[in-house]
Enzyme design. Structure first.
Site, mmCIF file in Angstrom:
data_model
loop_
_atom_site.group_PDB
_atom_site.id
_atom_site.type_symbol
_atom_site.label_atom_id
_atom_site.label_comp_id
_atom_site.label_asym_id
_atom_site.label_seq_id
_atom_site.Cartn_x
_atom_site.Cartn_y
_atom_site.Cartn_z
ATOM 1 N N ASP A 78 1.333 -1.167 -0.366
ATOM 2 C CA ASP A 78 0.021 0.238 -0.302
ATOM 3 C C ASP A 78 0.787 1.010 -0.162
ATOM 4 O O ASP A 78 1.985 1.374 0.475
ATOM 5 C CB ASP A 78 -0.842 0.023 1.071
ATOM 6 C CG ASP A 78 -1.859 1.218 1.477
ATOM 7 O OD1 ASP A 78 -2.283 0.989 0.380
ATOM 8 O OD2 ASP A 78 -2.622 1.465 2.625
ATOM 9 N N GLU A 137 -1.924 5.425 -8.730
ATOM 10 C CA GLU A 137 -2.362 7.178 -8.229
ATOM 11 C C GLU A 137 -2.364 8.212 -9.333
ATOM 12 O O GLU A 137 -0.988 8.352 -9.406
ATOM 13 C CB GLU A 137 -2.196 7.317 -6.418
ATOM 14 C CG GLU A 137 -2.748 8.494 -6.461
ATOM 15 C CD GLU A 137 -3.421 8.665 -4.656
ATOM 16 O OE1 GLU A 137 -2.981 7.163 -3.913
ATOM 17 O OE2 GLU A 137 -3.295 10.205 -4.045
ATOM 18 N N HIS A 218 -8.967 5.034 -2.051
ATOM 19 C CA HIS A 218 -8.765 5.073 -1.318
ATOM 20 C C HIS A 218 -9.577 6.053 -0.025
ATOM 21 O O HIS A 218 -10.237 6.378 -0.504
ATOM 22 C CB HIS A 218 -7.215 5.522 -1.922
ATOM 23 C CG HIS A 218 -5.849 4.579 -1.839
ATOM 24 N ND1 HIS A 218 -5.389 4.434 -1.170
ATOM 25 C CD2 HIS A 218 -6.120 4.042 -3.400
ATOM 26 C CE1 HIS A 218 -4.716 3.649 -2.117
ATOM 27 N NE2 HIS A 218 -4.896 3.769 -3.216
ATOM 28 N N GLY A 219 -8.695 6.073 1.195
ATOM 29 C CA GLY A 219 -9.982 6.437 2.429
ATOM 30 C C GLY A 219 -11.676 6.308 2.373
ATOM 31 O O GLY A 219 -12.180 7.090 2.987
ATOM 32 N N SER A 221 -13.082 4.406 4.100
ATOM 33 C CA SER A 221 -13.669 3.590 5.128
ATOM 34 C C SER A 221 -15.366 4.188 5.168
ATOM 35 O O SER A 221 -15.282 5.525 4.811
ATOM 36 C CB SER A 221 -12.462 3.755 6.305
ATOM 37 O OG SER A 221 -12.062 3.379 6.618
HETATM 38 P P1 13P Z 1 -9.211 4.681 5.435
HETATM 39 O O1 13P Z 1 -8.112 5.083 6.410
HETATM 40 O O2 13P Z 1 -10.552 5.897 4.909
HETATM 41 O O3 13P Z 1 -9.208 3.132 6.250
HETATM 42 O O4 13P Z 1 -8.113 4.299 4.141
HETATM 43 C C1 13P Z 1 -7.536 3.121 4.573
HETATM 44 C C2 13P Z 1 -6.694 3.348 2.915
HETATM 45 O O5 13P Z 1 -7.084 4.285 1.682
HETATM 46 C C3 13P Z 1 -5.108 2.940 2.689
HETATM 47 O O6 13P Z 1 -4.494 2.972 1.604
HETATM 48 O O1 G3H Z 2 -2.322 4.438 3.559
HETATM 49 C C1 G3H Z 2 -3.365 4.677 4.584
HETATM 50 C C2 G3H Z 2 -3.394 3.474 5.954
HETATM 51 O O2 G3H Z 2 -4.373 3.474 6.829
HETATM 52 C C3 G3H Z 2 -2.042 2.644 6.680
HETATM 53 O O3 G3H Z 2 -1.484 3.254 7.127
HETATM 54 O O4 G3H Z 2 0.601 4.466 7.322
HETATM 55 O O5 G3H Z 2 -0.502 4.406 9.051
HETATM 56 O O6 G3H Z 2 -0.275 2.130 8.491
HETATM 57 P P1 G3H Z 2 -0.998 4.203 8.021
HETATM 58 ZN ZN ZN Z 3 -4.429 4.377 0.666
#
Ligand code: 13P
Ligand code: G3H
Ligand code: ZN
Length: 337
Positions: A78, A137, A218-219, A221
């Protein structure tokens, strides 16, 4: 991952990509996948790799494939911040990487289009030669997680649909993450998002111009109120906040979204469950007394998302293609972008 996303496109569903940092999280994800019979993407940020010293994570992943052989499982990097990060993930056995060239290597400063194309194309070349999938991205998300992110409210660096087309053409990525107003973390929107704050029209326009590209949200949640309430009920101090409503994600899935990144909802579920045990049973000191409820709470969220995204029931639709076969496919360009 390319195969999982191609299958998802054929079936018209999305696949959740859930972040992992430790044993309990991977157990939650894999148990949810088995319960719902879902193919799954397990992803690790740079922070997760550092937290788990890489090798612990690697062996957890091997354990997952041994214990859940019937589940098509991807291990994805990621937000790779550089060619070197992506290369180290591939060398370690990840089957998919994200080269996030929308930001410079510091993971904060928005990068130029030319820089993004150059680093992403380099990763595509080295990854495809090993049969590994690449996500790129274009545009930057808002918020900052673990020092990663451009900051802001997510509306400052939205994806330009025309640039998205050019980016896919010039890089050959398998999947494209776009910025449509979402942010990482719990604080995405200060009220329920509208078309002004969550730009689903931009997503639909990108899909219209790139109908064969797998889009990534992404993002994503949803930051459900019930999970916020549990944390606050047991001594937490979350401020009121809104996430991405599941109906909007489902609209995205009807418009080319195949990978949906979720981390924060799982963090909320784990933290709420642990706080509850701490508050209700202050005499407990065995970590299993709170890690088991935490694992169950995360599994419940993941299983629900798998059902909502539509990946549930698709684990046995196909046999996973080995990387050796993907190398041939990429070489013969049968995987056209
Ligand atoms: P959230 O913070 O919305 O769960 O997004 C996670 C994400 O995009 C990880 O790459
Ligand atoms: O990209 C965001 C994910 O929620 C991962 O978060 O970098 O704190 O592990 P992190
Ligand atoms: Zn992300």
């Amino acid at each position: 991952m390319r195969q999982l996303l191609d299958e998802a496109a054929k079936g018209g569903y999305g696949v959740g990509a859930f972040n992992v940092n430790n044993m309990e999280q991977i157990q939650s994800i894999m148990e949810a996948a088995r319960e719902t019979q879902s193919p799954v993407i397990v992803q690790a940020s740079r922070g997760a790799r550092a937290y788990s010293q890489d090798r612990f994570l690697y062996h957890l992943m091997i354990a997952a494939t041994e214990i859940y052989p019937e589940i098509p499982t991807v291990l994805h990097q990621d937000h790779g911040n550089s060619v070197a990060t992506c290369k180290s993930a591939i060398d370690m056995g990840f089957t998919s990487v994200m080269m996030d060239g929308s930001l410079m290597e510091d993971g904060k400063t928005p990068a130029s289009f030319e820089y993004n194309v150059a680093v992403t194309r380099e990763v595509v070349e080295l990854a495809h030669a090993k049969g590994v999938t690449v996500e790129g991205e274009i545009g930057c998300l808002g918020g900052i997680e673990d020092g990663h992110g451009a900051g802001g409210d997510g509306l400052e660096h939205l994806t330009d649909p025309e640039q998205a087309v050019e980016f896919v053409k010039q890089t050959g990525v398998d999947a494209l993450a776009i910025a449509i107003g979402t942010s990482h973390g719990a604080y995405k929107f200060s009220s329920k998002p509208t078309g002004e704050t969550l730009k689903m029209d931009t997503l639909i326009e990108i899909h219209r111009r790139l109908p064969n590209t797998h889009l990534v949200m992404h993002g994503s949640s949803s930051v459900p109120k019930d999970l916020q309430d549990i944390i606050n009920q047991y001594g937490g101090k979350l401020k009121p906040t809104w996430g991405v409503p599941v109906e909007e994600i489902q609209l995205g899935i009807r418009n080319g979204v195949r990978k949906i990144n979720v981390d924060t909802d799982n963090r909320l579920a784990i933290t709420g469950a642990i706080r509850k045990v701490f508050a209700e049973k202050p005499e407990e000191f065995d970590p299993r007394s709170y890690m088991k409820p935490a694992r169950d709470a995360m599994k419940k969220v993941v299983a629900l998302r798998m059902t909502q995204f539509g990946q549930a029931g698709h684990a046995k639709d196909y046999a996973p293609i080995p990387l050796s076969e993907m190398i041939k496919r990429y070489a013969s360009e049968t995987v056209a972008v």
